[in-house]
Every structure is written in structure tokens, then in C-alpha cells.
Scaffold this motif. Structure first.
Motif, short mmCIF file in Angstrom:
data_model
loop_
_atom_site.label_atom_id
_atom_site.label_comp_id
_atom_site.label_asym_id
_atom_site.label_seq_id
_atom_site.Cartn_x
_atom_site.Cartn_y
_atom_site.Cartn_z
N VAL A 185 0.85 -1.20 0.00
CA VAL A 185 0.00 0.00 0.00
C VAL A 185 0.88 1.25 0.00
O VAL A 185 0.71 2.16 -0.82
CB VAL A 185 -0.95 0.00 1.22
N GLY A 186 1.86 1.29 0.91
CA GLY A 186 2.79 2.41 0.94
C GLY A 186 3.62 2.51 -0.32
O GLY A 186 3.87 3.60 -0.84
N GLY A 187 4.05 1.37 -0.86
CA GLY A 187 4.89 1.35 -2.05
C GLY A 187 4.18 1.84 -3.30
O GLY A 187 4.75 2.61 -4.08
N TRP A 188 2.93 1.41 -3.50
CA TRP A 188 2.20 1.86 -4.69
C TRP A 188 1.82 3.33 -4.58
O TRP A 188 1.82 4.07 -5.56
CB TRP A 188 0.96 1.00 -4.92
N LEU A 189 1.48 3.77 -3.36
CA LEU A 189 1.25 5.20 -3.15
C LEU A 189 2.51 6.00 -3.46
O LEU A 189 2.46 7.07 -4.07
CB LEU A 189 0.83 5.45 -1.70
N ALA A 190 3.66 5.46 -3.04
CA ALA A 190 4.94 6.14 -3.29
C ALA A 190 5.22 6.26 -4.77
O ALA A 190 5.67 7.31 -5.25
CB ALA A 190 6.07 5.37 -2.59
N LEU A 191 4.96 5.18 -5.52
CA LEU A 191 5.22 5.19 -6.96
C LEU A 191 4.33 6.20 -7.68
O LEU A 191 4.80 6.98 -8.52
CB LEU A 191 4.99 3.79 -7.54
N VAL A 192 3.04 6.21 -7.35
CA VAL A 192 2.11 7.14 -7.98
C VAL A 192 2.47 8.58 -7.61
O VAL A 192 2.49 9.48 -8.46
CB VAL A 192 0.66 6.81 -7.57
N ALA A 387 -3.23 2.44 -5.48
CA ALA A 387 -2.76 3.23 -6.62
C ALA A 387 -3.85 4.19 -7.11
O ALA A 387 -3.58 5.36 -7.40
CB ALA A 387 -2.32 2.31 -7.75
N ALA A 388 -5.09 3.70 -7.20
CA ALA A 388 -6.19 4.55 -7.69
C ALA A 388 -6.49 5.67 -6.71
O ALA A 388 -6.65 6.84 -7.10
CB ALA A 388 -7.43 3.70 -7.92
N ALA A 389 -6.57 5.33 -5.42
CA ALA A 389 -6.84 6.36 -4.41
C ALA A 389 -5.71 7.37 -4.37
O ALA A 389 -5.94 8.58 -4.26
CB ALA A 389 -7.03 5.71 -3.03
N GLY A 390 -4.47 6.87 -4.46
CA GLY A 390 -3.32 7.76 -4.46
C GLY A 390 -3.32 8.70 -5.66
O GLY A 390 -3.01 9.89 -5.52
N SER A 396 -5.26 15.63 -7.42
CA SER A 396 -6.12 16.71 -6.95
C SER A 396 -5.31 17.77 -6.20
O SER A 396 -5.47 18.98 -6.43
CB SER A 396 -7.22 16.17 -6.05
N LEU A 397 -4.43 17.32 -5.31
CA LEU A 397 -3.59 18.25 -4.56
C LEU A 397 -2.68 19.04 -5.48
O LEU A 397 -2.45 20.24 -5.28
CB LEU A 397 -2.77 17.50 -3.51
N ASP A 398 -2.15 18.36 -6.51
CA ASP A 398 -1.25 19.03 -7.44
C ASP A 398 -2.00 20.10 -8.24
O ASP A 398 -1.46 21.18 -8.49
CB ASP A 398 -0.63 17.99 -8.39
N LYS A 399 -3.25 19.81 -8.62
CA LYS A 399 -4.04 20.78 -9.38
C LYS A 399 -4.49 21.94 -8.51
O LYS A 399 -4.51 23.10 -8.94
CB LYS A 399 -5.26 20.08 -10.00
N ILE A 400 -4.88 21.64 -7.28
CA ILE A 400 -5.46 22.67 -6.40
C ILE A 400 -4.39 23.60 -5.84
O ILE A 400 -4.55 24.83 -5.85
CB ILE A 400 -6.25 22.00 -5.25
N HIS A 401 -3.30 23.04 -5.34
CA HIS A 401 -2.32 23.87 -4.65
C HIS A 401 -0.89 23.64 -5.12
O HIS A 401 -0.01 24.47 -4.86
CB HIS A 401 -2.41 23.61 -3.14
N GLY A 402 -0.64 22.54 -5.81
CA GLY A 402 0.72 22.21 -6.24
C GLY A 402 1.44 21.40 -5.19
O GLY A 402 1.56 21.82 -4.03
N LEU A 403 1.91 20.24 -5.58
CA LEU A 403 2.64 19.37 -4.65
C LEU A 403 4.08 19.82 -4.46
O LEU A 403 4.67 19.61 -3.40
CB LEU A 403 2.66 17.93 -5.19
#
Length: 425
Positions: A185-192, A387-390, A396-403
């Protein structure tokens, strides 16, 4: 006054102490992750790395206590209903004889681990404010939902007659300590997250070839791996939630042995392959090989033999190197610490290999592929969820405020600009 202690009470007391001791060991993995991440990255971002590891546990613990724990262990099949902080209601859902507060603490340290994995892959260019936001989603939604499906009595581990997994495979998904539930779970979130964030400045040249950006201190990275290795003896054996062994439980001594053998095999084979592939035995790849072996064995440490654990560790140590190379050079995704490969790929791989090597239901022993298919199905479903949730959250965060921080901040270091102080004077 009768002060006689029954055997059952004594057993519960011993098991409670072991569960809390194991929770302490898993908590001690937090400084291990902090040192590994800091050592594999540049000195100008060390304070930022350390701050994020403290936030993982402090902020994540509050969120998991308030929402995540109830969601993970609440009633229901596909998703539990949050019970927030009403431990009396939760106690009715969890029937293991152990204090509910102790079980909450044990599960909290696992949740913090899943969040910490993501920070390493997105290190050196992520806004601290955005880090706080996505940590909320990991602690209260992404990890608890997949955890409910597996450890919380949900559909992937529901062994009742007529349940989804029993109808489909005749058996259930098995992830003893979290190769899939925590690490992949952490790994796929990290990759995305690393993919959406983009590579660090200078990582890829105009010819699009990858350039090494060495970490500033392999000494503290090595110390971090030793600490993680030590903490894993709480992570895996502690997941038995019992020091005393009943007829339907595996002795924690067996889990200790398989955990250690997989770590050793992962480190040794990573060393050997790096020597053959690059002409020199790489310390950084050996360190990640040890972690790859530990991640891989975590799913099946209770049901594979010592030889099986060596095989799992060796395969994960080798595949980790190939995965790091593929993600870096082919996918062009910049993961400074190799978290996607160590936790995502090897978490998935270890879970599936358990389907081959489990001494009772595994394909190599039983000749029946049902358990292997159940393992593959569970690992894929949880991976797709993460991966999908991530993707939705990070995009969304990148579009709204920028990561990502500004170019000047990234070049000069996050420590001063994000925190107003430096780890090194």
C-alpha cells in the motif's frame, strides 16, 4: 480475598505484555525509516526528512485513533463504519481477549509505517503543507479501508461459508503481518506520488539518461537499516498477538527465524547481483536488499518453512535491483530511496510467493493453485485500491495547490525555506 490467578488470566497477561513490547519495537522502526531516508538523500533536506517522520507518527496516531481504527475494525464487509473513539463498541467487534487500548496502540504503529514509506519516494521536492494533507488521507482512509478488507474481518479474509473468497477460491487471502496491507500500500502510493510529482532537478539530463544523486551519509542509512531489521522482530512475531502458543497458532520463534533468514538472503543476493551487474558490491543496494527480504517475508512468515523464507528473501533481493533499474531508467520515475521497489514490488512479490511456498496450501506443497490465486487476487485488488486512491489524491492536490516546491527552494534545500533551520550547522 482470593488472589489466585487462573491460567487463562496469566496467559492473557503475558500475551498483552508481548503485544505492547512488539508495538514498542515497531515504533522504534520510525527512527530507522528516518535515518534511511535522510542518509539516502542530500544533507540540505535532512531537517525536512526528520520532521516528516515525526509528523507521520504524531499526526497519524491522532487521526488513526479518531477515525482510522474504527473504519478498519468496524462492522461490515466491503467497508467498515467508523466508530470514532467509542472503544466500548469497538471491543464488541474484536474478540482476541486482549485489551482494546493495547490493540489500538499496536495497530497505530503499523499505520504510521504505511505513511512513512511514501515520504521517502517523494523526498527533496514536496511541499511540507501538502505532505500534511496526504498523510491525513493515508491515515484515515487508504490504509484503514484496505486493512478492513484483510485484518478487520472484511471480504478478503472472510472465511465463512458462502463468502466471496470462499465461493471463488475455496480459501482466503493471507497476509500475516502486512507485505500487502502495509508495505505494498505504501509502495504503490509512493510510486504514484513520485510519478505525479516529477523527478528532482538534475536527475535526468537533456539526453534523458538518469544521473546518480548520491545520498549524503550512508553511515546513518546503514544504522537505519539495522534499526529497521531489529524492529521487524516486533513487526512480524508481534502480529501473532500472543507469546504463548495454542494449537492453531505458529510459535513466534518460527516467525523470528523466517524473518531473519529472509533478511539475510535478501541482503546477500542483492550484494551478489550488484557486484555482477555493476562490477562492485554496492552498500546502498545491499541495504535495500535486506529491507526487500524483510518486506517479502512479512506476508507468509508464519506459514513458510525456513528454506521457503530464504527463497523468498533471495528472489526479493534480486528483483529489487531489477525493479530499481526499471523504474529509474525505463519509467523515468525518480524515487530517491527505492521505496517503490522495496515496499511496493517486493510486498506484492512476497505475498504471491507465499501462494507457492506455504507449507500446507501452497502450490509447491499441495499441488492446488487455489491459494496462489487467492494471494494474487488479494495483492492485485489492494494494490489497485492504493494506486487509484493515491492518483486521485495526489493529482487533486497538485491541481489545487501544487505538490512541488519552487525551483529555488529545491536547489537551495527545503530545510531553511520550509522549516527555517538546518540539520547541520
Amino acid at each position: 480475598m482470593d488472589t489466585t490467578i487462573t491460567l487463562a488470566e496469566l496467559s492473557t497477561g503475558i500475551n498483552t505484555v508481548w503485544m505492547l513490547l512488539a508495538a514498542m519495537l515497531v515504533f522504534f522502526m520510525q527512527p530507522g525509516f528516518a535515518l534511511v531516508e535522510a542518509g539516502f538523500t542530500r544533507g540540505k533536506n535532512t531537517a525536512n526528512i526528520l520532521m516528516k517522520n515525526f509528523v507521520d507518527f504524531t499526526f497519524g496516531s491522532l487521526l488513526f485513533w479518531l477515525v482510522g481504527f474504527g473504519l478498519m475494525f468496524g462492522a461490515g464487509d466491503f467497508v467498515g463504519m467508523p466508530h470514532f473513539i467509542d472503544l466500548d463498541i469497538m471491543e464488541k467487534q474484536i474478540d482476541n481477549g486482549l485489551p482494546i487500548e493495547g490493540f489500538l496502540i499496536f495497530q497505530t504503529v503499523f499505520c504510521a509505517t504505511a505513511a512513512t514509506i511514501v515520504s521517502g519516494a517523494m523526498a527533496e521536492r514536496t511541499k511540507f503543507s501538502m505532505y500534511l494533507v496526504y498523510t491525513v488521507f493515508i491515515s484515515v482512509l487508504i490504509y484503514p479501508v484496505s486493512g478492513h478488507w484483510t485484518w478487520g474481518g472484511g471480504w478478503l479474509m472472510n472465511g465463512e461459508e458462502g463468502s466471496f473468497m470462499m465461493n471463488l477460491f475455496g480459501t482466503t487471502f493471507h497476509d500475516f503481518a502486512g507485505s500487502t496491507v502495509v508495505h505494498s500500500v505504501g509502495g504503490w502510493l509512493a510510486l504514484v506520488g513520485a510519478s505525479i510529482l516529477g523527478p528532482r532537478i538534475g536527475k535526468y539530463g537533456k539526453d534523458k539518461k538518469s544521473k546518480a544523486i548520491p545520498g549524503h551519509n550512508l553511515t546513518i542509512a546503514a544504522l537505519g537499516v539495522f534499526i529497521l531489521w531489529f524492529g521487524w522482530f516486533g513487526f512480524n512475531p508481534g502480529s501473532q498477538l500472543a507469546a504463548s502458543t495454542s494449537a492453531d497458532q505458529t510459535a513466534i520463534s518460527h516467525v523470528f527465524l523466517t524473518t531473519n533468514l529472509a533478511a539475510c538472503a535478501g541482503g546477500f543476493f542483492a550484494l551478489a547481483v550488484s557486484w555482477l551487474k555493476y562490477g562492485k558490491p554496492s552498500l546502498s543496494l545491499t541495504l535495500n536488499g535486506i529491507l526487500a527480504g524483510l518486506v517479502g517475508i512479512t506476508a507468509g512468515c508464519d506459514i513458510v518453512s525456513p528454506l521457503g523464507s530464504v527463497i523468498i528473501g533471495a528472489i526479493c533481493g534480486i528483483v529489487m535491483i531489477l525493479s530499481v533499474d526499471f523504474i529509474d531508467h525505463v519509467l523515468k520515475i525518480d524515487d530517491p530511496v527505492g521505496a517503490s521497489s522495496v515496499h511496493g514490488v517486493c510486498g506484492f512479490l512476497g505475498t504471491v510467493l507465499t501462494g507457492f511456498l506455504a507449507t500446507e496450501e501452497g502450490l509447491c506443497y499441495s499441488g492446488n493453485a487455489n491459494f496462489l490465486l487467492a494471494q494474487l487476487f488479494g495483492a492485485v485488488v489492494v494494490g489497485l485500491w492504493a494506486a487509484a486512491a493515491g492518483f486521485v489524491i495526489f493529482k487533486s492536490l497538485d491541481k489545487i495547490h501544487g505538490l512541488r516546491v519552487d525551483k529555488r527552494i529545491e536547489e537551495e534545500g527545503l530545510d531553511i525555506y520550509e522549516h527555517g533551520e538546518s540539520a547541520y550547522n
